[in-house]
Design a protein around this motif. Structure first.
Motif, short mmCIF file in Angstrom:
data_model
loop_
_atom_site.label_atom_id
_atom_site.label_comp_id
_atom_site.label_asym_id
_atom_site.label_seq_id
_atom_site.Cartn_x
_atom_site.Cartn_y
_atom_site.Cartn_z
N ALA A 86 64.07 21.66 -28.59
CA ALA A 86 64.04 20.65 -27.53
C ALA A 86 62.91 20.93 -26.53
O ALA A 86 62.27 19.99 -26.03
CB ALA A 86 65.38 20.62 -26.81
N ILE A 87 62.66 22.20 -26.26
CA ILE A 87 61.59 22.56 -25.32
C ILE A 87 60.23 22.19 -25.90
O ILE A 87 59.38 21.63 -25.19
CB ILE A 87 61.67 24.06 -24.99
N TRP A 88 60.01 22.47 -27.19
CA TRP A 88 58.75 22.07 -27.82
C TRP A 88 58.60 20.54 -27.81
O TRP A 88 57.51 20.02 -27.61
CB TRP A 88 58.67 22.60 -29.26
N ASP A 89 59.71 19.83 -28.05
CA ASP A 89 59.68 18.37 -28.02
C ASP A 89 59.27 17.88 -26.65
O ASP A 89 58.37 17.02 -26.51
CB ASP A 89 61.07 17.84 -28.40
N LEU A 90 59.90 18.40 -25.59
CA LEU A 90 59.57 18.00 -24.22
C LEU A 90 58.14 18.41 -23.85
O LEU A 90 57.41 17.65 -23.22
CB LEU A 90 60.57 18.63 -23.25
N PHE A 91 57.74 19.62 -24.25
CA PHE A 91 56.41 20.14 -23.96
C PHE A 91 55.34 19.21 -24.54
O PHE A 91 54.37 18.84 -23.88
CB PHE A 91 56.30 21.55 -24.55
N ALA A 92 55.53 18.81 -25.81
CA ALA A 92 54.56 17.93 -26.47
C ALA A 92 54.61 16.51 -25.90
O ALA A 92 53.56 15.87 -25.70
CB ALA A 92 54.82 17.91 -27.97
N ARG A 93 55.83 16.00 -25.65
CA ARG A 93 55.95 14.66 -25.07
C ARG A 93 55.22 14.59 -23.72
O ARG A 93 54.58 13.58 -23.40
CB ARG A 93 57.42 14.30 -24.87
N SER A 94 55.34 15.64 -22.93
CA SER A 94 54.72 15.65 -21.60
C SER A 94 53.21 15.63 -21.68
O SER A 94 52.54 15.22 -20.72
CB SER A 94 55.19 16.89 -20.83
N ARG A 95 52.68 16.07 -22.82
CA ARG A 95 51.23 16.06 -23.02
C ARG A 95 50.77 14.89 -23.87
O ARG A 95 49.58 14.75 -24.14
CB ARG A 95 50.80 17.39 -23.65
N GLY A 96 51.71 14.08 -24.33
CA GLY A 96 51.37 12.89 -25.09
C GLY A 96 50.85 13.18 -26.48
O GLY A 96 50.08 12.37 -27.03
N VAL A 97 51.29 14.31 -27.07
CA VAL A 97 50.81 14.69 -28.40
C VAL A 97 52.00 15.08 -29.28
O VAL A 97 53.06 15.45 -28.78
CB VAL A 97 49.82 15.87 -28.33
N PRO A 98 51.83 15.00 -30.61
CA PRO A 98 52.89 15.50 -31.50
C PRO A 98 52.97 17.02 -31.44
O PRO A 98 51.99 17.70 -31.09
CB PRO A 98 52.44 15.03 -32.88
N VAL A 99 54.13 17.57 -31.78
CA VAL A 99 54.32 19.02 -31.72
C VAL A 99 53.30 19.74 -32.58
O VAL A 99 52.78 20.81 -32.19
CB VAL A 99 55.77 19.38 -32.16
N HIS A 100 52.97 19.18 -33.76
CA HIS A 100 52.05 19.90 -34.64
C HIS A 100 50.69 20.15 -34.00
O HIS A 100 50.01 21.12 -34.34
CB HIS A 100 51.91 19.20 -36.00
N ALA A 101 50.30 19.32 -33.04
CA ALA A 101 49.02 19.52 -32.36
C ALA A 101 49.03 20.80 -31.53
O ALA A 101 47.97 21.38 -31.26
CB ALA A 101 48.70 18.32 -31.47
N LEU A 102 50.23 21.23 -31.13
CA LEU A 102 50.37 22.44 -30.31
C LEU A 102 50.72 23.67 -31.14
O LEU A 102 50.79 24.77 -30.60
CB LEU A 102 51.44 22.21 -29.23
N LEU A 103 50.95 23.46 -32.43
CA LEU A 103 51.28 24.57 -33.33
C LEU A 103 50.09 25.00 -34.18
O LEU A 103 50.26 25.77 -35.12
CB LEU A 103 52.44 24.18 -34.25
N GLY A 104 48.91 24.49 -33.86
CA GLY A 104 47.74 24.88 -34.62
C GLY A 104 47.03 23.73 -35.30
O GLY A 104 45.94 23.90 -35.84
N GLY A 105 47.66 22.56 -35.30
CA GLY A 105 46.99 21.40 -35.89
C GLY A 105 47.52 21.04 -37.26
O GLY A 105 47.83 21.89 -38.08
N LYS A 106 47.61 19.74 -37.52
CA LYS A 106 48.14 19.22 -38.77
C LYS A 106 47.12 19.35 -39.89
O LYS A 106 45.96 18.98 -39.74
CB LYS A 106 48.54 17.75 -38.57
N ARG A 107 47.57 19.83 -41.06
CA ARG A 107 46.74 19.91 -42.26
C ARG A 107 47.14 18.86 -43.30
O ARG A 107 46.38 18.60 -44.23
CB ARG A 107 46.85 21.29 -42.91
N HIS A 108 48.35 18.31 -43.16
CA HIS A 108 48.87 17.37 -44.16
C HIS A 108 49.46 16.15 -43.46
O HIS A 108 50.25 16.29 -42.53
CB HIS A 108 49.95 18.04 -45.02
#
Length: 375
Positions: free
Chosen positions: A109-131
């Motif tokens: 939930a914290i990662w969800d809120l953290f990413a929502r607050s920045r307007g990006v998907p969680v994967h953008a904060l975990l190193g970037g989407k490859r797929h």
């Protein structure tokens, strides 16, 4: 942005059914509210009343605090920092098990809120989407015990696009000839192009209980054997790996941190790791596991709602190689309608990784209303 409050939803499917370790008819959902008006959601495959107690408990001492009080008022600057804070301040009563389950739900939930607050998907904060899309496999539980029943189950899932199926060991496995009949029939129905996997779900406790089935599983080209024994029996996990060419997966039922993986690695007792993000420590611990294992396969367990599937998609999309995503076929209301936002499984057996802010899913308020249990 700071965390304003933490809410726990204990949910019970009104049409509940019970199947040994079936957890789809209850759910423990957490909602982490920020002071910016946004919120993040998470869940855990654990008894809801236990999770609520761990989150809402009053402080016992400085090393035994309720998770809700630990988080309330905290600046949301780094989810991993908050994970460490929760872990440190609960060490009096939790280093394994249910406390880590609760930390897992909150971390998601914290990662969800953290990413929502920045307007990006969680994967953008975990190193970037490859797929952009990942392959999905359907878990059938329980599997019918007759050829006709198996045909109905398998053909329905194949029609929905699934190109890989996982079955579980059921009580009728005590009849070895019936197992051969049913599994051979399953392979015939789905064809050689469909991957099949087996989840023992710790129904066997010793190597000799599974040994007689190994030739059949190899003959039918099963792609892995999952959770073959209780986790305390590391020796038989290692023995199984030596006796079969089928890869052995471990960790879906019991692993709650990276340190529980280490003894299996040291003993050569697994081929790949199957942590449940809602029990293993959330996305923060999953990223630590990825750093620890490098290119070794991580195939997350996932039998809850689309919240879990979304979290797995966010994590797996950042991995170098595409990996299978588990997709529960439980008929439970909570499994199928609690969360909304995921794309359906495609005809090619693939599912899209969400690109909307956060996890990419939201709670369905109607389902929450009709399933919520009042404390």
């Amino acid at each position: 942005m700071r965390i304003e409050r933490v809410e726990v939803l204990c949910l019970q499917d009104p049409g509940a059914s019970y199947n040994r370790f079936e957890g789809s008819y209850q759910n423990a959902v957490v909602v982490v509210h920020g002071d910016n008006g946004l919120c993040g959601i998470g869940e855990s495959d654990t008894p809801p009343s236990v999770l609520r107690a761990i989150v809402e408990m009053p402080t016992y001492n400085s090393l035994a605090e309720g998770l809700g009080s630990i988080l309330t008022g905290q600046e949301l600057d780094d989810p991993r920092r908050l994970w460490d804070e929760m872990y440190r301040r609960t060490q009096w009563f939790g280093r394994h098990g249910a406390v880590l389950h609760a930390i897992s739900a909150l971390d998601i939930a914290i990662w969800d809120l953290f990413a929502r607050s920045r307007g990006v998907p969680v994967h953008a904060l975990l190193g970037g989407k490859r797929h952009d899309r990942l392959p999905v496999y359907a878990t059938i539980y329980p599997l019918a015990d007759t050829p006709d029943g198996i045909t109905a189950q398998a053909e329905a899932l194949r029609a929905r696009g699934f190109r890989a199926l996982k079955i579980c060991v059921d009580p009728w496995w005590q009849d070895a000839p019936l197992v051969r009949l049913n599994l051979t029939h399953l392979r015939k129905v789905v064809g050689d192009a469909c991957d099949l996997m087996l989840d023992v779900a710790q129904e066997f406790t010793r190597f000799d209980e599974i040994e007689g089935f190994l030739p059949l599983l190899e003959e039918l080209d099963f792609k892995w054997i999952e959770a073959p024994f209780p986790l305390g029996n590391i020796a038989d996990h290692a023995r199984l790996r030596q006796k079969t060419r089928i890869p052995v997966g471990v960790g879906d039922l019991g692993f709650t941190t990276c340190r529980e993986v280490t003894p299996f690695l040291d003993a050569g007792a697994l081929d790949f790791v199957q942590p449940d993000v809602t029990m293993f420590g959330g996305l923060s611990e999953m990223t630590r596991l990825a750093a620890m294992l490098g290119p070794r396969r991580i195939v997350p367990h996932g039998y809850n709602s689309d919240i879990t599937i979304a979290a797995n998609l966010q994590f797996l999309s950042t991995r170098l190689e595409p990996e299978l995503v588990e997709y529960s076929t439980s008929p439970a209301l909570l499994r199928n309608r609690l969360a909304v936002g995921l794309a359906p499984v495609g005809e090619d057996g693939m599912i899209a990784v969400p690109d909307t802010p956060g996890l990419g899913v939201a709670l369905n308020p109607e389902v929450v209303t009709c399933t919520r249990q009042v404390a």
